[in-house]
Write a protein that holds these residues in place. Structure first.
Motif, PDB file in Angstrom:
ATOM      1  N   LYS A  37       0.834  -1.198   0.000  1.00  0.00           N
ATOM      2  CA  LYS A  37       0.000   0.000   0.000  1.00  0.00           C
ATOM      3  C   LYS A  37       0.871   1.252   0.000  1.00  0.00           C
ATOM      4  CE  LYS A  37      -3.927  -1.921   2.597  1.00  0.00           C
ATOM      5  NZ  LYS A  37      -4.769  -1.702   3.799  1.00  0.00           N
ATOM      6  N   LYS A 101      -4.569  -0.680  -6.151  1.00  0.00           N
ATOM      7  CA  LYS A 101      -5.449  -0.814  -7.316  1.00  0.00           C
ATOM      8  C   LYS A 101      -5.032  -2.035  -8.121  1.00  0.00           C
ATOM      9  CE  LYS A 101      -6.571   3.997  -7.607  1.00  0.00           C
ATOM     10  NZ  LYS A 101      -6.177   5.298  -8.087  1.00  0.00           N
ATOM     11  N   LYS A 102      -6.018  -2.707  -8.688  1.00  0.00           N
ATOM     12  CA  LYS A 102      -5.739  -3.861  -9.546  1.00  0.00           C
ATOM     13  C   LYS A 102      -5.046  -3.389 -10.808  1.00  0.00           C
ATOM     14  CE  LYS A 102      -8.167  -6.845  -7.064  1.00  0.00           C
ATOM     15  NZ  LYS A 102      -7.478  -7.391  -5.947  1.00  0.00           N
ATOM     16  N   LYS A 103      -4.041  -4.148 -11.210  1.00  0.00           N
ATOM     17  CA  LYS A 103      -3.326  -3.793 -12.432  1.00  0.00           C
ATOM     18  C   LYS A 103      -4.106  -4.286 -13.643  1.00  0.00           C
ATOM     19  CE  LYS A 103       1.153  -3.569 -10.399  1.00  0.00           C
ATOM     20  NZ  LYS A 103       2.470  -4.037 -10.234  1.00  0.00           N
ATOM     21  N   ARG A 104      -4.139  -3.441 -14.636  1.00  0.00           N
ATOM     22  CA  ARG A 104      -4.815  -3.828 -15.884  1.00  0.00           C
ATOM     23  C   ARG A 104      -3.943  -4.793 -16.654  1.00  0.00           C
ATOM     24  NH1 ARG A 104      -6.457   2.142 -17.881  1.00  0.00           N
ATOM     25  NH2 ARG A 104      -7.681   2.711 -16.064  1.00  0.00           N
TER      26      ARG A 104
END
Length: 105
Positions: A37, A101-104
């Motif tokens: 984080k 955040k989720k990675k694309r």
């Protein structure tokens, strides 16, 4: 003004009692992560953390400063020489920080 690698190394050494401290260089500054984080960063050789409740309660007299133009205010950590305080601060802040955040793909 960019932050120096020496200041980054000093802060990382001060945080070395914690597991999973990492950083990412970004435009001459450094984003600091604790257990995945974002807790804050190093901007113009200042250690700034997110203004979560725990940080404000632990440093009620701390200055609020902008890391760069257009950014939200963050809490200036004045006492970077106190390793135990820094460890307690990051541990207290952790649960209040947003999940990564989720990675694309």
């Amino acid at each position: 003004m960019s932050s120096s690698k020496e200041y980054l190394e000093y802060i990382l050494e001060q945080l070395s009692d914690l597991d999973e401290i990492s950083y990412r260089a970004m435009m001459g500054e450094y984003i600091i992560y604790y257990r995945g984080k974002i807790i804050g960063g190093i901007y113009d050789d200042r250690f700034l953390v997110k203004p979560v409740k725990a940080a404000i309660e632990m440093m009620p007299e701390a200055d609020m400063e902008f890391p760069y133009d257009g950014a939200k205010e963050m809490v200036l950590v004045d006492d970077v020489d106190d390793r135990e305080f820094l460890k307690d601060l990051l541990e207290a802040m952790y649960d209040e920080l947003p999940a990564p955040k989720k990675k694309r793909k």
